[in-house]
Design a protein around this motif. Structure first.
Motif, PDB file in Angstrom:
ATOM      1  N   UNK A 111       0.834  -1.206   0.000  1.00  0.00           N
ATOM      2  CA  UNK A 111       0.000   0.000   0.000  1.00  0.00           C
ATOM      3  C   UNK A 111       0.864   1.249   0.000  1.00  0.00           C
ATOM      4  N   UNK A 112       1.926   1.211   0.808  1.00  0.00           N
ATOM      5  CA  UNK A 112       2.825   2.368   0.898  1.00  0.00           C
ATOM      6  C   UNK A 112       3.533   2.562  -0.434  1.00  0.00           C
ATOM      7  N   UNK A 113       4.006   1.438  -1.011  1.00  0.00           N
ATOM      8  CA  UNK A 113       4.717   1.534  -2.289  1.00  0.00           C
ATOM      9  C   UNK A 113       3.787   2.134  -3.344  1.00  0.00           C
ATOM     10  N   UNK A 114       2.516   1.696  -3.326  1.00  0.00           N
ATOM     11  CA  UNK A 114       1.536   2.196  -4.296  1.00  0.00           C
ATOM     12  C   UNK A 114       1.353   3.712  -4.122  1.00  0.00           C
ATOM     13  N   UNK A 115       1.203   4.117  -2.831  1.00  0.00           N
ATOM     14  CA  UNK A 115       1.010   5.550  -2.543  1.00  0.00           C
ATOM     15  C   UNK A 115       2.217   6.351  -3.031  1.00  0.00           C
ATOM     16  N   UNK A 116       3.397   5.750  -2.892  1.00  0.00           N
ATOM     17  CA  UNK A 116       4.611   6.455  -3.305  1.00  0.00           C
ATOM     18  C   UNK A 116       4.695   6.530  -4.827  1.00  0.00           C
ATOM     19  N   UNK A 129      15.527   9.960  -2.197  1.00  0.00           N
ATOM     20  CA  UNK A 129      15.167   9.831  -0.775  1.00  0.00           C
ATOM     21  C   UNK A 129      14.832   8.374  -0.446  1.00  0.00           C
ATOM     22  N   UNK A 130      14.119   7.737  -1.392  1.00  0.00           N
ATOM     23  CA  UNK A 130      13.752   6.330  -1.185  1.00  0.00           C
ATOM     24  C   UNK A 130      15.006   5.452  -1.127  1.00  0.00           C
ATOM     25  N   UNK A 131      15.933   5.748  -2.060  1.00  0.00           N
ATOM     26  CA  UNK A 131      17.180   4.964  -2.095  1.00  0.00           C
ATOM     27  C   UNK A 131      17.932   5.100  -0.776  1.00  0.00           C
ATOM     28  N   UNK A 132      18.007   6.329  -0.286  1.00  0.00           N
ATOM     29  CA  UNK A 132      18.743   6.598   0.950  1.00  0.00           C
ATOM     30  C   UNK A 132      18.103   5.869   2.130  1.00  0.00           C
ATOM     31  N   UNK A 133      16.766   5.909   2.194  1.00  0.00           N
ATOM     32  CA  UNK A 133      16.048   5.226   3.284  1.00  0.00           C
ATOM     33  C   UNK A 133      16.271   3.716   3.216  1.00  0.00           C
ATOM     34  N   UNK A 134      16.223   3.173   1.989  1.00  0.00           N
ATOM     35  CA  UNK A 134      16.425   1.733   1.807  1.00  0.00           C
ATOM     36  C   UNK A 134      17.837   1.324   2.199  1.00  0.00           C
TER      37      UNK A 134
END
Ligand SMILES: CC(C)(COP(=O)(O)OP(=O)(O)OC[C@H]1O[C@@H](n2cnc3c(N)ncnc32)[C@H](O)[C@@H]1OP(=O)(O)O)[C@@H](O)C(=O)NCCC(=O)NCCS
Length: 220
Positions: A98-103, A114-119
């Motif tokens: 769901x989160x991935x979809x929202x993103x 930002x996603x890469x850094x968080x991952x």
């Protein structure tokens, strides 16, 4: 069980509190926010952080909030009963999807970098945790913060105690947390509540001191 801390009441948190919790988080952890996100106008970052807290709530984490008499949220604490189960719960209930979809659909405007850094951060942290003593299961303090104007009055300690009481009531034997070595206020709070250092982990921002407290003697 509700607790009165000074003129504030500590109660269980719910969906309605998420935006206020995210606001306190933004104020309490500016270095983290600046490290992961490009600060820009609007409530983009607030939405991303609120989404993260929403996932934790849906996945079964226990939220506690301190409110003053007009009902303003002044602080929060969040725990999970079983750290290993949390990751499974996020996937099992489809929250990650769901989160991935929202993103990806742009409902939440997170940038690719930002996603890469968080991952990457999550991976560094998970890898560095292998040095810590092994346990079959443990609870975790996920986050705690008190609004700047309400600090130094015992609220942080009461929020921590309420969260630990919840873990003990649920039969959790051991609780872990991580704190930055330079965060004297939080470190002292944990030390004086009976937490001891069990090792050092890392993420992209630097070192974490890992701490643990036994709630009951026994398995774990
Ligand atoms: C850590 C935090 C939650 C403490 O909340 P608080 O309401 O100010 O804490 P309390 O008033 O209950 O104080 C509890 C104990 O913490 C320690 N403490 C709090 N502020 C301190 C400071 N500025 N310096 C040193 N120790 C401090 C003391 O041991 C204090 O006990 P004492 O008052 O008997 O000396 C608060 O500082 C905060 O929100 N910080 C930003 C978010 C954060 O760092 N969270 C923890 C991430 S690991």
């Amino acid at each position: 069980m509700n607790i009165i801390s000074g003129n504030k009441e500590i109660i269980s948190g719910c969906e309605e509190d998420i935006q206020s919790i995210a606001k306190i988080y933004l104020e309490a952890f500016p270095e983290s926010v600046d490290f992961f996100f490009r600060r820009d106008a609007g409530d983009r970052i607030l939405q991303i952080i609120a989404l993260g807290f929403g996932i934790l709530l849906d996945a079964g984490c226990k939220f506690f909030v301190a409110k003053d008499s007009p009902g303003n949220l002044c602080g929060y604490s969040i725990v999970v009963l079983d750290d290993a189960e949390l990751h499974k719960a996020v996937i099992r209930h489809g929250h990650a999807l769901g989160a991935a979809k929202a993103l990806f659909t742009g409902k939440i405007a997170i940038r690719f970098t930002e996603m890469l850094k968080l991952g990457a951060n999550g991976m560094v942290m998970a890898a560095s945790s292998f040095v810590l003593p092994k346990r079959t299961s443990f609870g975790r303090l996920m986050s705690i913060a008190v609004h700047k104007g309400a600090r130094g009055q015992g609220l942080g300690r009461d929020l921590l105690r309420r969260a630990l009481q919840c873990l003990a009531d649920e039969g959790v034997h051991v609780v872990r947390l991580e704190v930055r070595p330079e965060n004297t206020a939080a470190y002292e709070l944990y030390r004086t509540e009976g937490f001891s250092e069990i090792g050092v982990t890392r993420d992209l921002q630097g070192r974490w001191v890992a701490m643990e407290k036994l709630l009951f003697k026994g398995r774990g």
